[in-house]
Every structure is written in C-alpha cells, then in structure tokens.
Design a protein around this motif. Sequence first.
Motif, short mmCIF file in Angstrom:
data_model
loop_
_atom_site.label_atom_id
_atom_site.label_comp_id
_atom_site.label_asym_id
_atom_site.label_seq_id
_atom_site.Cartn_x
_atom_site.Cartn_y
_atom_site.Cartn_z
N ALA A 275 -0.29 8.37 7.72
CA ALA A 275 -1.63 7.79 7.86
C ALA A 275 -1.66 6.35 7.38
CB ALA A 275 -2.64 8.63 7.10
N ILE A 276 -1.00 6.08 6.26
CA ILE A 276 -0.95 4.71 5.75
C ILE A 276 -0.21 3.80 6.71
CG2 ILE A 276 -0.02 3.25 3.89
CD1 ILE A 276 -0.60 5.62 1.99
N ALA B 115 0.83 -1.21 0.00
CA ALA B 115 0.00 0.00 0.00
C ALA B 115 0.86 1.26 0.00
CB ALA B 115 -0.93 0.00 1.21
N GLN B 116 1.95 1.24 0.75
CA GLN B 116 2.83 2.40 0.78
C GLN B 116 3.50 2.64 -0.57
OE1 GLN B 116 5.40 1.53 4.07
NE2 GLN B 116 4.07 2.53 5.54
N VAL B 117 3.93 1.56 -1.21
CA VAL B 117 4.55 1.70 -2.53
C VAL B 117 3.55 2.23 -3.54
CG1 VAL B 117 5.54 0.38 -4.45
CG2 VAL B 117 6.34 -0.01 -2.13
N LEU B 118 2.32 1.71 -3.49
CA LEU B 118 1.28 2.19 -4.41
C LEU B 118 0.95 3.66 -4.15
CD1 LEU B 118 -1.14 -0.85 -4.57
CD2 LEU B 118 0.33 0.02 -6.38
N ALA B 119 0.92 4.06 -2.89
CA ALA B 119 0.65 5.47 -2.57
C ALA B 119 1.75 6.38 -3.10
CB ALA B 119 0.50 5.64 -1.05
N CYS B 120 2.99 5.96 -2.94
CA CYS B 120 4.11 6.76 -3.45
C CYS B 120 4.08 6.83 -4.97
CB CYS B 120 5.44 6.17 -2.99
SG CYS B 120 5.76 6.43 -1.25
N ALA B 121 3.78 5.71 -5.62
CA ALA B 121 3.72 5.71 -7.08
C ALA B 121 2.58 6.59 -7.58
CB ALA B 121 3.54 4.28 -7.59
N THR B 122 1.44 6.54 -6.91
CA THR B 122 0.31 7.38 -7.30
C THR B 122 0.63 8.85 -7.12
OG1 THR B 122 -1.22 5.62 -6.66
CG2 THR B 122 -2.13 7.84 -6.88
N GLN B 123 1.27 9.18 -6.02
CA GLN B 123 1.64 10.57 -5.79
C GLN B 123 2.64 11.05 -6.83
OE1 GLN B 123 3.68 11.42 -2.19
NE2 GLN B 123 3.67 13.61 -2.54
N ALA B 124 3.61 10.23 -7.16
CA ALA B 124 4.60 10.61 -8.18
C ALA B 124 3.92 10.81 -9.52
CB ALA B 124 5.68 9.55 -8.27
N TRP B 125 2.97 9.93 -9.85
CA TRP B 125 2.27 10.06 -11.12
C TRP B 125 1.44 11.34 -11.16
CZ3 TRP B 125 -3.09 9.69 -12.22
CH2 TRP B 125 -3.38 9.68 -13.58
N LEU B 126 0.76 11.65 -10.06
CA LEU B 126 -0.04 12.87 -10.01
C LEU B 126 0.82 14.12 -10.08
CD1 LEU B 126 -2.74 11.98 -7.35
CD2 LEU B 126 -3.10 12.40 -9.78
N MET B 127 1.98 14.07 -9.44
CA MET B 127 2.86 15.23 -9.50
C MET B 127 3.45 15.40 -10.90
SD MET B 127 4.68 15.01 -5.78
CE MET B 127 5.47 16.61 -5.87
N ALA B 128 3.60 14.30 -11.63
CA ALA B 128 4.10 14.39 -13.00
C ALA B 128 3.06 15.00 -13.93
CB ALA B 128 4.51 13.00 -13.50
N GLN B 129 1.79 14.83 -13.60
CA GLN B 129 0.71 15.43 -14.37
C GLN B 129 0.53 16.86 -13.86
OE1 GLN B 129 -0.88 13.69 -16.81
NE2 GLN B 129 0.44 11.95 -16.38
N ASP B 130 1.37 17.75 -14.32
CA ASP B 130 1.47 19.10 -13.75
C ASP B 130 0.14 19.85 -13.75
OD1 ASP B 130 2.92 21.25 -12.63
OD2 ASP B 130 2.83 22.25 -14.59
#
Length: 84
Positions: free
Chosen positions: A58-59, A22-37
């Motif tokens: 929280a996670i 879950a932590q890895v998925l959260a980090c990957a999702t955050q990185a993807w969202l930050m890449a979508q400027d």
Amino acid sequence: MTRALTPLRLAAAHAMRAVVTAQVLACATQAWLMAQDDKARNDRGSDSTEKAIMILAAIAIAGFVTIAVKAYISKKTEEIGKQP
C-alpha cells in the motif's frame, strides 16, 4: 551524454526520496510494535508477514501515485509557462 536536471526529474527524485523514507519509517514502526509483545498482538490469527507485505504494498502504490501526480503537475505547469 548527460541528462539535465529538469524540474520534472527533480520532483521525481524528491518524491522517490519521500517514498523510501516512508517505507523505512513503516518498517521501523512495525518492528518496534512487534518488539512490544504485549501491545501488538495478532488478533485475527493471520500471518503477520502477510500484513506487513500488504502494508508495504500500500505504501509503495501510494508512492508511485504520488510520483505520477507530481510528474503530471510539473509537466502541465511547464506547458502553461511556455504559452505566449
């Protein structure tokens, strides 16, 4: 001395694996969202690192609670199974 793989240890191992996933998925999702400027904007002016730390905290807390609940349930079911 080796430790036997009891149901409690097995449940804790599965729970820890789920937390890490879950932590890895959260980090990957955050990185993807930050890449979508244009899609992920800092709307309140707060530091995005602060938000990321709070999300990961929280996670992690949810993961520790999950592990504790699984350990408690496993212990109680073992006690019930040992009753005559």
